[in-house]
Design an enzyme around this catalytic site. Sequence first.
Site, PDB file in Angstrom:
ATOM      1  CG  ASP A 118      -2.028  -1.100   1.194  1.00  0.00           C
ATOM      2  OD1 ASP A 118      -2.509  -1.302   0.082  1.00  0.00           O
ATOM      3  OD2 ASP A 118      -2.529  -1.272   2.214  1.00  0.00           O
ATOM      4  CG  ASP A 137      -6.927  -1.305  -1.537  1.00  0.00           C
ATOM      5  OD1 ASP A 137      -7.032  -2.580  -1.662  1.00  0.00           O
ATOM      6  OD2 ASP A 137      -6.262  -1.152  -0.890  1.00  0.00           O
TER       7      ASP A 137
END
Length: 156
Positions: A118, A137
Amino acid sequence: MRYRPLIWAALAATLIDQISKYLVVHVMRVAAGDIDVLPPLLVFKYGENRGINFGLFQGNTEAARWVLIGISVAISVGVLIWLMRSTPSKLMMISGGLLIGGAIGNVVDRLLYGYVLDFLNMSCCGINNPFVFNLADVFIFGGAIGLVLFEGKKPS
């Protein structure tokens, strides 16, 4: 071919996700320190997510890793079967492709690294958001919203 929009959307989402992670994590080396893009609205911050969204269900075991891979694959196959059995619009096919491509992008991370990379952090208006996420995401969320919004529309 009826499934072409789904295939292209899934492929594009997976590639964009993986290329963005490679560039930000390996080329820009975000792990060495935060990168202000449009602070505080957009900052690149390094994160390793061993759980699901927002770091829920964190697990550092191999079993947890494979369970999460299995869930991602099962959801992707479920969405694919659902779309194949219905007469979805082109927008639904694209939405399904984005969701599946995002899921595949995160599965690739779990296979390569054991966790999801991330790097996106967004804060605004005096609220400091501690969470990081990635483009996969975004594609999963956008695809899911698209499936809800465009469900029941006439095929195009």
